[in-house]
Design an enzyme around this catalytic site. Structure first.
Site, PDB file in Angstrom:
ATOM      1  N   HIS A  78      41.050  41.830  40.103  1.00  0.00           N
ATOM      2  CA  HIS A  78      41.962  42.881  39.923  1.00  0.00           C
ATOM      3  C   HIS A  78      43.136  41.976  39.314  1.00  0.00           C
ATOM      4  O   HIS A  78      43.478  40.778  39.610  1.00  0.00           O
ATOM      5  CB  HIS A  78      42.262  43.231  41.450  1.00  0.00           C
ATOM      6  CG  HIS A  78      42.664  42.351  42.536  1.00  0.00           C
ATOM      7  ND1 HIS A  78      44.136  42.085  42.539  1.00  0.00           N
ATOM      8  CD2 HIS A  78      41.932  41.748  43.486  1.00  0.00           C
ATOM      9  CE1 HIS A  78      44.119  41.319  43.708  1.00  0.00           C
ATOM     10  NE2 HIS A  78      42.854  41.211  44.087  1.00  0.00           N
ATOM     11  N   ASP A  80      46.438  43.029  39.672  1.00  0.00           N
ATOM     12  CA  ASP A  80      47.690  43.379  40.531  1.00  0.00           C
ATOM     13  C   ASP A  80      47.948  42.212  41.445  1.00  0.00           C
ATOM     14  O   ASP A  80      46.961  41.991  42.150  1.00  0.00           O
ATOM     15  CB  ASP A  80      48.087  44.633  41.010  1.00  0.00           C
ATOM     16  CG  ASP A  80      46.880  45.036  41.931  1.00  0.00           C
ATOM     17  OD1 ASP A  80      45.585  44.792  41.801  1.00  0.00           O
ATOM     18  OD2 ASP A  80      47.045  45.765  42.770  1.00  0.00           O
ATOM     19  N   ASP A 111      45.108  34.830  44.832  1.00  0.00           N
ATOM     20  CA  ASP A 111      44.440  36.334  44.983  1.00  0.00           C
ATOM     21  C   ASP A 111      45.332  37.282  43.865  1.00  0.00           C
ATOM     22  O   ASP A 111      46.404  37.812  43.760  1.00  0.00           O
ATOM     23  CB  ASP A 111      45.123  36.779  46.359  1.00  0.00           C
ATOM     24  CG  ASP A 111      44.923  38.108  46.535  1.00  0.00           C
ATOM     25  OD1 ASP A 111      43.818  38.864  45.973  1.00  0.00           O
ATOM     26  OD2 ASP A 111      45.653  38.956  47.305  1.00  0.00           O
ATOM     27  N   GLU A 145      44.278  47.509  43.066  1.00  0.00           N
ATOM     28  CA  GLU A 145      43.351  46.669  44.279  1.00  0.00           C
ATOM     29  C   GLU A 145      44.252  46.730  45.536  1.00  0.00           C
ATOM     30  O   GLU A 145      44.066  46.901  46.438  1.00  0.00           O
ATOM     31  CB  GLU A 145      42.689  45.323  44.125  1.00  0.00           C
ATOM     32  CG  GLU A 145      41.743  45.009  45.151  1.00  0.00           C
ATOM     33  CD  GLU A 145      42.429  44.217  46.363  1.00  0.00           C
ATOM     34  OE1 GLU A 145      41.643  44.370  47.450  1.00  0.00           O
ATOM     35  OE2 GLU A 145      43.437  43.814  46.314  1.00  0.00           O
ATOM     36  N   GLU A 146      45.489  45.971  45.346  1.00  0.00           N
ATOM     37  CA  GLU A 146      46.371  45.936  46.379  1.00  0.00           C
ATOM     38  C   GLU A 146      46.914  47.056  47.287  1.00  0.00           C
ATOM     39  O   GLU A 146      47.456  46.985  48.381  1.00  0.00           O
ATOM     40  CB  GLU A 146      47.482  44.874  45.968  1.00  0.00           C
ATOM     41  CG  GLU A 146      47.037  43.395  45.614  1.00  0.00           C
ATOM     42  CD  GLU A 146      46.474  42.410  46.636  1.00  0.00           C
ATOM     43  OE1 GLU A 146      46.339  43.120  47.777  1.00  0.00           O
ATOM     44  OE2 GLU A 146      46.169  41.607  46.316  1.00  0.00           O
ATOM     45  N   GLU A 173      36.196  39.002  44.851  1.00  0.00           N
ATOM     46  CA  GLU A 173      36.992  37.647  45.385  1.00  0.00           C
ATOM     47  C   GLU A 173      36.534  37.483  46.716  1.00  0.00           C
ATOM     48  O   GLU A 173      35.975  38.306  47.642  1.00  0.00           O
ATOM     49  CB  GLU A 173      38.394  38.337  45.732  1.00  0.00           C
ATOM     50  CG  GLU A 173      38.868  39.420  46.728  1.00  0.00           C
ATOM     51  CD  GLU A 173      40.068  39.931  46.438  1.00  0.00           C
ATOM     52  OE1 GLU A 173      41.359  39.249  46.460  1.00  0.00           O
ATOM     53  OE2 GLU A 173      40.280  41.174  46.141  1.00  0.00           O
ATOM     54  N   HIS A 383      48.956  36.534  50.240  1.00  0.00           N
ATOM     55  CA  HIS A 383      50.126  37.558  50.485  1.00  0.00           C
ATOM     56  C   HIS A 383      51.297  36.808  51.143  1.00  0.00           C
ATOM     57  O   HIS A 383      52.082  37.629  51.820  1.00  0.00           O
ATOM     58  CB  HIS A 383      49.532  38.462  51.795  1.00  0.00           C
ATOM     59  CG  HIS A 383      48.423  39.632  50.784  1.00  0.00           C
ATOM     60  ND1 HIS A 383      48.245  40.688  51.371  1.00  0.00           N
ATOM     61  CD2 HIS A 383      47.573  39.468  49.690  1.00  0.00           C
ATOM     62  CE1 HIS A 383      47.191  41.341  50.513  1.00  0.00           C
ATOM     63  NE2 HIS A 383      46.952  40.573  49.555  1.00  0.00           N
TER      64      HIS A 383
HETATM   65  C1  LIG Z   1      42.493  49.421  52.415  1.00  0.00           C
HETATM   66  S1  LIG Z   1      43.490  49.404  51.016  1.00  0.00           S
HETATM   67  C2  LIG Z   1      44.422  47.503  51.029  1.00  0.00           C
HETATM   68  C3  LIG Z   1      43.486  46.715  50.832  1.00  0.00           C
HETATM   69  C4  LIG Z   1      44.061  45.385  51.163  1.00  0.00           C
HETATM   70  N1  LIG Z   1      43.321  44.458  50.514  1.00  0.00           N
HETATM   71  C5  LIG Z   1      43.782  43.151  50.576  1.00  0.00           C
HETATM   72  O1  LIG Z   1      44.604  42.481  51.125  1.00  0.00           O
HETATM   73  C6  LIG Z   1      43.795  45.332  52.545  1.00  0.00           C
HETATM   74  O2  LIG Z   1      44.749  45.614  53.472  1.00  0.00           O
HETATM   75  O3  LIG Z   1      42.717  44.777  53.258  1.00  0.00           O
HETATM   76 ZN   LIG Z   2      42.569  40.230  46.168  1.00  0.00          ZN
HETATM   77 ZN   LIG Z   3      45.542  40.810  47.884  1.00  0.00          ZN
END
Ligand SMILES: CSCC[C@H](NC=O)C(=O)O
Ligand SMILES: [Zn+2]
Ligand SMILES: [Zn+2]
Length: 424
Positions: A78, A80, A111, A145-146, A173, A383
């Site tokens: 991804h 973003d 990430d 994706e985020e 990932e 994150h």
């Molecule tokens: C479910 S939509 C959000 C997706 C997010 N993915 C990565 O951190 C997560 O919260 O796992």
């Molecule tokens: Zn990711």
């Molecule tokens: Zn992420």
């Protein structure tokens, strides 16, 4: 010798990608797409940009195989990244600053802009070595994706265009590993974002009486916290891995009667609400969790209601747990494991990814995906502030992908190669 294969140029290309600000909620998607397409051109890969939703380009690259009838390989990433609090970072999150240890600081360095670029660098090296793929290799660089992947991966994996790619295996990932063992993921937990609401008798803050909204909600929170502790204990004693339990975390509380100076202090409010981020492993029984929510966490007998902001399915569309086989009965698993070893890497026991990735939209269709980011000896910083990746770790990851892509693209057998399910 080809100067584009020199370490400074490889690192500089990674920095360029990291310097494009693709943070949610306003990612510079077109800048990222332009950059990726220029990389594709320099590699003589075919490219197309697909906007399932206007303003949200997905870049799809193709390295044609000599046998187009064999199922293809898809290398997924991804574009973003999550937002950052810039002033709390040691180096600006879009500077891609390299410190004296060779650590590259940037949002997305783990990430997962690293992975997207490492795929491309691995292909650069394979091409330079004269390697020709038997199977077609696709790379997709997806938006959003985020924020759930709804306008990216979800639409892509449900599309006719995707079906026509005849994909046999997807790499998506994984997570950084603090040890020398790389981590690989064969499944992920499904997010259930639950809101529970209590109503009750409002009244004077000095009175003790039953059935207030606060008391009703707090009884639920006590029960939720007992359950949380029981799940967490299984991790603490080593019985289960992080992705193997149902995690439950409170993410908001909303109650009280607002006043200009804060909250009214002598009124027991008539409503109280809590938000809970629940993650359900594919091996859990979703019905018993639903029952627990309805009977213990938001019972109607306590004047409670509940709703879901999101409730991702735990089972695939065939009613089976969403798992990709991670043993030697799945040739894609075997090839990955052997390639990592051949490239001098070590692989830990396959795991369930604790968070959500775009791979869920694929596994939902019963198709196989392996989550893997070749990041060893590195703290897990996705994150977080000061996300970084060491340049030597990055370069090693390119070698790992070179071995994996070579093995995947050369794999000649067909029939058994769907990998994830016996019936396919
Ligand atoms: C479910 S939509 C959000 C997706 C997010 N993915 C990565 O951190 C997560 O919260 O796992
Ligand atoms: Zn990711
Ligand atoms: Zn992420």
């Amino acid at each position: 010798l080809d100067p584009t294969l020199s370490t400074p140029e490889i690192i500089s290309r990674f920095q360029q990608y990291l310097q494009i600000n693709t943070a949610q909620p306003n990612p510079q998607y077109y800048e990222a797409a332009d950059f990726l397409i220029s990389q594709a051109k320099s590699l003589s890969l075919e490219s197309q940009t697909i906007e399932f939703v206007k303003g949200k380009p997905l870049v799809l690259l193709k390295w044609p195989g000599t046998n187009p009838h064999l199922p293809s390989i898809l290398l997924y990433s991804h574009t973003d990244v999550v937002p950052s609090e810039d002033h709390k970072w040691t180096h600006h999150p879009f500077s891609a600053h390299i410190d004296e240890k060779g650590n590259i600081y940037a949002r997305g360095s783990q990430d997962m802009k690293c992975v997207g670029m490492q795929y491309l660098e691995a292909i650069r090296r394979l091409k330079a070595s004269g390697f020709q793929p038997l199977r077609t290799v696709y790379l997709s660089f997806a938006p959003d994706e985020e924020i759930g992947g709804h306008d990216g991966a979800e639409k892509f994996y449900e599309s006719k265009l995707f079906d026509d790619l005849n994909v046999g295996i997807v790499l998506d990932e994984g997570l950084a590993s603090p040890s020398e063992n790389y981590r690989a993921f064969y499944a992920e937990r499904s997010p259930w974002w639950l809101v529970i609401k209590a109503i009750g008798t409002p009244g004077h803050g000095a009175r003790l009486y039953d059935n207030t909204a606060m008391e009703n909600l707090l009884k639920s929170i006590e029960s939720i916290r007992r359950f949380r502790a029981s799940q967490f204990d299984m991790i603490k004693v080593g019985l289960k891995g992080e992705g193997e339990v149902i995690s439950v975390n409170m993410v908001f509380l909303k109650a009280g009667t607002p006043s200009p100076t804060g909250f009214v202090m002598n009124v027991q409010p008539s409503e109280a609400e809590a938000g809970i981020d629940i993650r359900v492993p594919p091996t859990a029984d979703p019905e018993s969790l639903e029952k627990r929510i309805a009977e213990e966490w938001a019972p109607i007998a306590r004047n409670m209601t509940f709703s879901f902001k999101q409730k991702a399915p735990v089972h695939d569309k065939f009613g089976k747990p969403m798992l990709t086989k991670a043993d030697r009965s799945n040739p894609w698993w075997t090839l990955l494991e052997d390639a990592v070893h051949k490239a001098g890497g070590k692989l830990g026991k396959p795991e369930i990814f604790p968070g959500a990735t775009d791979a869920r939209y694929l596994r939902r269709r019963g198709l196989p995906a392996i989550g893997f980011s070749p990041i060893a000896n590195t703290p897990l910083l996705l994150h977080e502030h000061d996300e970084f990746l060491n340049q030597d770790v990055y370069l090693k990851g390119i070698e790992i992908y070179e071995a994996i892509i070579k093995a995947y693209a050369s794999f000649a057998e067909r029939g058994t190669d769907k990998g994830s399910r016996d019936e396919l």
